[in-house]
Design a protein around this motif. Structure first.
Motif, short mmCIF file in Angstrom:
data_model
loop_
_atom_site.label_atom_id
_atom_site.label_comp_id
_atom_site.label_asym_id
_atom_site.label_seq_id
_atom_site.Cartn_x
_atom_site.Cartn_y
_atom_site.Cartn_z
N GLU A 137 -23.31 8.22 24.02
CA GLU A 137 -22.44 8.83 25.02
C GLU A 137 -23.14 8.88 26.38
O GLU A 137 -22.53 8.58 27.42
N LYS A 174 -23.26 5.41 27.86
CA LYS A 174 -21.93 5.01 28.33
C LYS A 174 -21.62 5.67 29.67
O LYS A 174 -21.10 5.03 30.60
N HIS A 175 -21.96 6.97 29.80
CA HIS A 175 -21.71 7.69 31.04
C HIS A 175 -22.52 7.08 32.19
O HIS A 175 -22.01 6.92 33.31
N GLN A 176 -23.77 6.77 31.92
CA GLN A 176 -24.63 6.21 32.96
C GLN A 176 -24.12 4.84 33.42
O GLN A 176 -24.10 4.55 34.63
N ARG A 198 -21.05 3.81 33.37
CA ARG A 198 -19.83 4.02 34.15
C ARG A 198 -20.15 4.49 35.57
O ARG A 198 -19.52 4.05 36.54
N VAL A 199 -21.13 5.37 35.68
CA VAL A 199 -21.54 5.86 37.00
C VAL A 199 -22.02 4.71 37.88
O VAL A 199 -21.63 4.57 39.04
N TYR A 236 -22.22 14.69 34.97
CA TYR A 236 -21.26 13.60 34.79
C TYR A 236 -19.82 14.11 34.79
O TYR A 236 -18.93 13.46 35.34
N GLU A 237 -19.58 15.26 34.17
CA GLU A 237 -18.22 15.80 34.12
C GLU A 237 -17.70 16.07 35.53
O GLU A 237 -16.53 15.78 35.84
N GLU A 263 -16.95 12.63 37.16
CA GLU A 263 -15.73 12.01 36.64
C GLU A 263 -14.49 12.74 37.14
O GLU A 263 -13.48 12.10 37.48
#
Length: 202
Positions: free
Chosen positions: A15, A18-20, A22-23, A78-79, A82
């Motif tokens: 997770e 994936k977040h990194q 996307r950033v 991240y939240e 996003e």
């Protein structure tokens, strides 16, 4: 102002990876400059401690990357990133509103200067369409008109010359007809004279 993104290069969490990713994709698509700080690299222990002390903790009580800073100002996790992206407020979240506005103005001015017409006869519009006044076609039309006028003058002169010659021809024809009539009268008189001579002798 420098955007700093704290990440983990060897995180075991899918997770987090994936977040990194996307950033990075979003920031690169916006062509924003940023500094990546990998807290798992050797010699970055102070950065890891700094992130844990200055970032908000997650639901489990820990601090998970990615985390965002503008210079020394903490922006969020991240939240928060996003959510700002979904609300179309990412520049506000990154505190880049003033910087982006200035860049947009500079870019617009540069484009306007690049499209300024060099000739006063040229008109270029910023919406991508333009019109251009060209004098050459007008010259061509003028030359064509001159040729047509010259041809008409030549035809008119020829017609006038032909008209002037016609009376001479008719006059010549009249003279020829008069001569013929005179000859016939002379012949007729001679014939009458001969007849009178013959009658006198008889």
């Amino acid at each position: 102002m420098v955007i700093k993104v704290f990440v983990s290069g060897i995180s075991a969490s899918k997770e987090v990876k994936k977040h990194q990713q996307r950033v990075f994709m979003i920031l690169d698509s916006l062509k924003l400059s940023y500094e990546t700080i990998d807290i798992t690299e050797p010699g970055k222990e102070d950065q890891r401690t700094y992130m844990r002390e200055n970032c908000k903790k997650g639901a489990g009580g820990g601090v998970l990357p990615p985390q965002f800073f503008n210079d020394e100002d903490y922006l969020g996790d991240y939240e928060d990133f996003e959510l700002a992206n979904e609300d179309d407020e990412l520049m506000k979240f990154l505190k880049l509103e003033d910087q982006v506005s200035k860049e947009d103005i500079t870019s617009t001015e540069t484009k306007f200067q690049a499209t300024e017409p060099e000739n006063a006869d040229e008109l270029i519009f910023q919406n991508g369409t333009g019109s251009r006044e060209v004098s050459e076609p007008k010259e061509e039309v003028t030359e064509s008109s001159k040729k047509e006028v010259t041809e008409e003058e030549n035809v008119s002169e020829e017609h006038q010359a032909a008209t002037e010659e016609e009376p001479e021809t008719k006059e010549g024809e009249a003279i020829s007809e008069g001569e013929c009539l005179g000859e016939e009268e002379e012949k007729h008189e001679q014939r009458i004279g001969n007849e009178e001579n013959v009658t006198g002798k008889t």
